[in-house]
Scaffold this active site. Structure first.
Site, PDB file in Angstrom:
ATOM      1  N   LYS A  18       0.770  -1.229   0.148  1.00  0.00           N
ATOM      2  CA  LYS A  18       0.019   0.086   0.019  1.00  0.00           C
ATOM      3  C   LYS A  18       0.915   1.330  -0.006  1.00  0.00           C
ATOM      4  CE  LYS A  18      -2.197  -0.918   3.830  1.00  0.00           C
ATOM      5  NZ  LYS A  18      -1.383  -2.255   4.111  1.00  0.00           N
TER       6      LYS A  18
ATOM      7  N   ARG B  40      -9.281   0.751   8.847  1.00  0.00           N
ATOM      8  CA  ARG B  40      -9.015  -0.387   9.462  1.00  0.00           C
ATOM      9  C   ARG B  40      -9.913  -1.605  10.012  1.00  0.00           C
ATOM     10  NH1 ARG B  40      -3.090   0.308   9.030  1.00  0.00           N
ATOM     11  NH2 ARG B  40      -1.987  -1.442   9.956  1.00  0.00           N
TER      12      ARG B  40
ATOM     13  N   ARG C 279      11.819  -6.385   5.128  1.00  0.00           N
ATOM     14  CA  ARG C 279      11.431  -4.981   4.892  1.00  0.00           C
ATOM     15  C   ARG C 279      12.258  -4.169   6.038  1.00  0.00           C
ATOM     16  NH1 ARG C 279       5.612  -2.594   4.531  1.00  0.00           N
ATOM     17  NH2 ARG C 279       5.327  -2.877   6.634  1.00  0.00           N
TER      18      ARG C 279
ATOM     19  N   ARG D 284      11.110  -2.242  11.821  1.00  0.00           N
ATOM     20  CA  ARG D 284      10.280  -1.580  12.643  1.00  0.00           C
ATOM     21  C   ARG D 284      10.364  -2.448  13.914  1.00  0.00           C
ATOM     22  NH1 ARG D 284       5.337  -0.128   8.663  1.00  0.00           N
ATOM     23  NH2 ARG D 284       4.347  -1.153  10.446  1.00  0.00           N
TER      24      ARG D 284
ATOM     25  N   ARG E 285      -0.105  -8.928  13.520  1.00  0.00           N
ATOM     26  CA  ARG E 285      -0.679  -8.132  12.645  1.00  0.00           C
ATOM     27  C   ARG E 285      -1.468  -8.714  11.465  1.00  0.00           C
ATOM     28  NH1 ARG E 285       4.278  -5.136  10.669  1.00  0.00           N
ATOM     29  NH2 ARG E 285       2.906  -3.647   9.297  1.00  0.00           N
TER      30      ARG E 285
HETATM   31  P1  AMP Z   1       1.189   0.501   9.312  1.00  0.00           P
HETATM   32  O1  AMP Z   1       2.248   1.218   8.925  1.00  0.00           O
HETATM   33  O2  AMP Z   1      -0.157   0.879   8.365  1.00  0.00           O
HETATM   34  O3  AMP Z   1       1.356  -1.101   9.297  1.00  0.00           O
HETATM   35  O4  AMP Z   1       0.537   0.643  10.757  1.00  0.00           O
HETATM   36  C1  AMP Z   1       1.396   0.131  11.990  1.00  0.00           C
HETATM   37  C2  AMP Z   1       0.393   0.250  13.180  1.00  0.00           C
HETATM   38  O5  AMP Z   1      -0.043   1.292  13.576  1.00  0.00           O
HETATM   39  C3  AMP Z   1      -0.633  -1.016  13.114  1.00  0.00           C
HETATM   40  O6  AMP Z   1      -0.243  -2.205  13.390  1.00  0.00           O
HETATM   41  C4  AMP Z   1      -1.558  -0.346  14.169  1.00  0.00           C
HETATM   42  O7  AMP Z   1      -0.919  -0.452  15.596  1.00  0.00           O
HETATM   43  C5  AMP Z   1      -1.301   1.306  14.006  1.00  0.00           C
HETATM   44  N1  AMP Z   1      -2.280   1.660  13.013  1.00  0.00           N
HETATM   45  C6  AMP Z   1      -2.316   2.080  11.861  1.00  0.00           C
HETATM   46  N2  AMP Z   1      -3.131   2.829  11.000  1.00  0.00           N
HETATM   47  C7  AMP Z   1      -4.276   2.273  11.984  1.00  0.00           C
HETATM   48  C8  AMP Z   1      -5.780   2.317  11.710  1.00  0.00           C
HETATM   49  N3  AMP Z   1      -6.363   3.009  10.885  1.00  0.00           N
HETATM   50  N4  AMP Z   1      -6.381   2.016  12.924  1.00  0.00           N
HETATM   51  C9  AMP Z   1      -5.738   1.526  13.993  1.00  0.00           C
HETATM   52  N5  AMP Z   1      -4.544   1.308  14.124  1.00  0.00           N
HETATM   53  C10 AMP Z   1      -3.823   1.619  13.168  1.00  0.00           C
END
Ligand code: AMP
Length: 214
Positions: free
Chosen positions: A13, A88, A127, A162, A173
């Site tokens: 994404k 999400r 990554r 990360r 996740r």
């Molecule tokens: P990402 O970089 O999109 O994989 O997001 C990393 C982490 O941020 C996720 O595992 C969640 O803990 C939190 N997160 C990101 N976007 C959301 C969202 N829209 N709703 C809830 N938690 C989020």
């Protein structure tokens, strides 16, 4: 363009969003990037989000909706936006619908980037991400390493794994994705907004989106 990018962690994404911003000046809005920036800055939001993120759990919907309500009304969104990692959950999608109606914005589509689980697992473990919260460039130790090991090509900061990309957090996740986020595919299909792109190459995803937008 005004798009939602759906897909499991590691589906691409962020990479697709960055490429799309170059087409028409739409901005990438990544809730993950915003939250990581807040954790690094030690802000109230960051303090609240930190433990959820490290464990690979979702941050509560109220925190996310607060961020997005402000973000979507900033002037740079007028040219368009690419929502990366938001919504999400079904409640987030429902609240987004109400918010967009209120501020008079309609979405072009929700793009579901569908990538096989073994590809996702391999990508997430290899990554690496620039730790500078203003950059957050994405690398891959196998397919796209930085020119100098451990140093970001774009800003010179350290490139790191990360904290939520340990094996345990990754598996949490992915389980969270299946339980809470995958139902959005049906939600946006019902809304008449869904396209599914079954592709592992970001260029193929971009071409499918361009073809659909016409
Ligand atoms: P990402 O970089 O999109 O994989 O997001 C990393 C982490 O941020 C996720 O595992 C969640 O803990 C939190 N997160 C990101 N976007 C959301 C969202 N829209 N709703 C809830 N938690 C989020």
């Amino acid at each position: 363009m005004k798009l939602i990018l759906l897909g499991a962690p590691g589906a691409g994404k962020g990479t697709v969003a960055k490429l799309l911003t170059e087409i028409d000046g739409s901005v990438q809005i990544s809730t993950g990037d915003i939250l990581r920036g807040a954790v690094q800055a030690g802000s109230e939001l960051g303090k609240k989000a930190d433990a959820f993120m490290k464990a690979g759990d979702l941050v509560p919907d109220e925190l996310i909706m607060g961020i997005m309500e402000e973000r979507l009304q900033e002037p740079d969104c007028e040219k368009g936006f690419l929502l990366d990692g938001f919504p999400r959950t079904i409640p987030q999608a429902e609240q987004l619908k109400v918010l967009l109606e209120r501020i008079g914005i309609s979405l072009d589509m929700a793009v579901n980037i569908d990538v096989a689980r073994d590809v996702i697992l391999d990508r997430l473990t290899t990554r690496r991400t620039c730790e500078n919260s203003k950059c957050q460039a994405i690398y891959n130790v196998k397919s796209n390493p930085p020119k100098v090991e451990g140093i970001c090509d774009k800003c010179g900061s350290a490139v790191v794994q990360r904290e939520d990309e340990t094996e345990e957090a990754i598996s949490n996740r992915l389980a969270t994705y299946n339980e809470k986020t995958a139902p959005l595919i049906g939600y946006y299909d019902n809304e008449g907004l869904l396209i599914t792109v079954d592709a592992t190459s970001s260029d193929a995803v971009i071409n499918a989106i361009k073809a659909k937008l016409g």
